[in-house]
Design a protein around this motif. Structure first.
Motif, short mmCIF file in Angstrom:
data_model
loop_
_atom_site.label_atom_id
_atom_site.label_comp_id
_atom_site.label_asym_id
_atom_site.label_seq_id
_atom_site.Cartn_x
_atom_site.Cartn_y
_atom_site.Cartn_z
N UNK A 1 60.61 18.89 76.43
CA UNK A 1 59.91 20.16 76.82
C UNK A 1 58.87 20.52 75.96
N UNK A 2 57.93 19.55 75.47
CA UNK A 2 56.82 19.80 74.52
C UNK A 2 56.01 20.20 75.42
N UNK A 3 55.29 21.29 75.04
CA UNK A 3 54.09 22.01 75.66
C UNK A 3 52.81 21.58 75.11
N UNK A 4 52.07 21.30 76.03
CA UNK A 4 50.63 21.05 75.85
C UNK A 4 49.46 21.62 77.03
N UNK A 5 48.52 22.20 75.93
CA UNK A 5 47.70 23.14 76.80
C UNK A 5 46.46 22.21 76.92
N UNK A 6 45.84 22.28 78.08
CA UNK A 6 44.62 21.75 78.33
C UNK A 6 43.59 22.54 79.12
N UNK A 7 42.32 22.70 78.67
CA UNK A 7 41.33 23.31 79.14
C UNK A 7 40.42 22.46 80.02
N UNK A 8 40.02 23.12 81.30
CA UNK A 8 39.19 21.93 82.34
C UNK A 8 38.08 22.73 82.68
N UNK A 9 36.82 22.61 82.57
CA UNK A 9 35.54 23.31 82.82
C UNK A 9 34.99 23.84 81.40
N UNK A 10 33.79 24.29 81.97
CA UNK A 10 33.03 24.98 80.58
C UNK A 10 32.44 26.18 81.14
N UNK A 11 32.22 27.17 80.13
CA UNK A 11 31.66 28.31 80.51
C UNK A 11 30.06 28.23 81.04
N UNK A 12 29.66 29.17 81.86
CA UNK A 12 28.21 28.88 82.26
C UNK A 12 27.35 29.28 81.08
N UNK A 13 26.18 28.53 80.84
CA UNK A 13 25.40 28.76 79.82
C UNK A 13 23.96 29.22 80.12
N UNK A 14 23.21 29.97 79.34
CA UNK A 14 21.79 30.32 80.05
C UNK A 14 21.05 29.02 79.88
N UNK A 15 20.11 28.89 81.07
CA UNK A 15 19.33 27.85 81.16
C UNK A 15 18.32 27.98 79.99
N UNK A 16 17.78 26.69 79.51
CA UNK A 16 16.89 26.78 78.56
C UNK A 16 15.56 27.45 78.64
N UNK A 17 15.09 27.81 80.03
CA UNK A 17 13.67 28.40 80.42
C UNK A 17 14.14 29.70 81.11
N UNK A 18 15.33 30.16 80.71
CA UNK A 18 15.67 31.70 81.14
C UNK A 18 14.76 32.57 80.18
N UNK A 19 14.36 33.63 80.68
CA UNK A 19 13.60 34.66 79.97
C UNK A 19 14.57 35.14 78.68
N UNK A 20 13.85 35.76 77.75
CA UNK A 20 14.74 36.35 76.68
C UNK A 20 15.47 37.61 77.21
N UNK A 21 16.60 37.88 76.95
CA UNK A 21 17.37 39.03 77.64
C UNK A 21 17.97 40.12 76.32
N UNK A 22 18.54 40.98 76.43
CA UNK A 22 18.90 41.85 75.33
C UNK A 22 19.58 40.90 74.49
N UNK A 23 20.65 40.10 74.71
CA UNK A 23 21.35 39.33 73.67
C UNK A 23 20.49 38.63 72.69
N UNK A 24 19.43 37.90 73.23
CA UNK A 24 18.51 37.13 72.51
C UNK A 24 17.98 38.41 71.39
N UNK A 25 17.48 39.31 71.92
CA UNK A 25 16.67 40.52 71.15
C UNK A 25 17.72 41.01 70.03
N UNK A 26 19.16 40.86 70.28
CA UNK A 26 20.01 41.49 69.29
C UNK A 26 20.13 40.56 68.31
#
Length: 297
Positions: A152-177
């Motif tokens: 009963x050894x438990x192993x956790x696996x994460x599949x998939x990645x969180x979406x990221x901001x495209x390189x050419x996306x405009x600067x938003x509030x998070x970038x200004x912060x």
């Protein structure tokens, strides 16, 4: 007398009745030699770490048709092997934390299961490469060392990645912060140095006052009338030097505090306009004291 037309029917019935009494050997029956061979082969597979194959062999020689001595030995070994058989429980999740059950799990290139429901999966001990495949996502491979008796050894696996901001996306509030926090950090640092300057100024001010009091006591109350007294002149010079350092430290500290406050309050400007550097320097020569503040804004 039996009619000739009914003779074939009677013959068929007789053959069928006769067939009922003929014993048909059970397919599960095994010879003594087959049972012995399965028991020996199971022990060999067990020693090689092939627990699943060994279990299959022991199940074949633990049936009623095998000799009692072989059957009992196979049953005992099968029970012991069940306690040593490792098992894993895989928890496959998305980056959001949601469980994923439609997963094809392969071990060393061989399909293990195409669905996860929380049931432990029996694995042979040793190093293995586990591959997890979910439609629409890149496969994930993990290399694990499975140990004998590890149940009963438990192993956790994460599949998939969180979406990221495209390189050419405009600067938003998070970038200004991010830019603002850097600018405000510089402002806080400058204000901290300014506070240290105020403390230094206070210390040297107290030292100047103490030296002036010593000079006055050496002259009986008026240091300006004791220009020829070596001791009074020494205290007077020390008082003037410490007073100069105190004045400069107070001025520099005040400037740094004001500048730091300005940087902090204007931290919302574009990161391209934030200060790139801030330098504080001090010089003390005989009779001269100075503090230099330089910054790039």
């Amino acid at each position: 007398m039996i009619a000739r037309q009914s003779l074939p029917l009677l013959l068929s019935i007789g053959v069928a009745v006769a067939g009922i009494g003929v014993p048909v050997p059970a397919r599960a029956n095994r010879s003594k030699q087959q049972c012995v061979d399965d028991n020996e082969k199971a022990q060999e597979l067990r020693g090689q770490g092939h627990f699943a194959a060994a279990s299959a062999r022991l199940e074949r020689c633990a049936i009623e048709s095998c000799p009692a001595i072989v059957r009992d030995d196979c049953a005992r070994r099968l029970n012991a092997l069940g306690g040593a058989q490792p098992s894993l429980v895989f928890e496959v999740r998305a980056p959001s934390g949601m469980d994923i059950s439609s997963v094809r799990v392969s071990v060393d290139g061989q399909l293990l299961t195409d669905h996860l429901d929380g049931t432990p999966l029996k694995i042979d001990p040793g190093p293995h490469a586990f591959t997890f495949a979910v439609p629409g996502h890149p496969e994930v491979t993990q290399r694990l060392v499975v140990r004998e008796g590890e149940a009963l050894r438990h192993e956790r696996v994460v599949i998939g990645v969180l979406p990221t901001t495209p390189p050419d996306a405009p600067i938003g509030p998070a970038d200004q912060s991010r830019g603002r926090s850097t600018r405000q950090l510089i402002g806080l640092s400058a204000a901290g140095v300014g506070m240290a300057g105020v403390v230094v100024g206070t210390v040297f001010g107290l030292m100047a006052r103490s030296a002036w009091t010593a000079a006055r006591d050496a002259c009986g109350g008026d240091p300006s009338q004791c220009l020829d007294a070596p001791r009074a002149n020494s205290h007077r010079s020390q008082s003037l030097s410490d007073g100069s350092v105190s004045t400069v430290a107070f001025l520099a500290g005040g400037a740094l505090i004001a500048g730091g406050a300005l940087l902090y309050l204007t931290g919302g400007e574009s990161p391209a306009k934030r200060p790139e550097g801030l330098v504080l320097g001090a010089t003390v020569d005989s009779g001269r004291t100075g503090i230099v503040l330089r910054g790039v804004f």
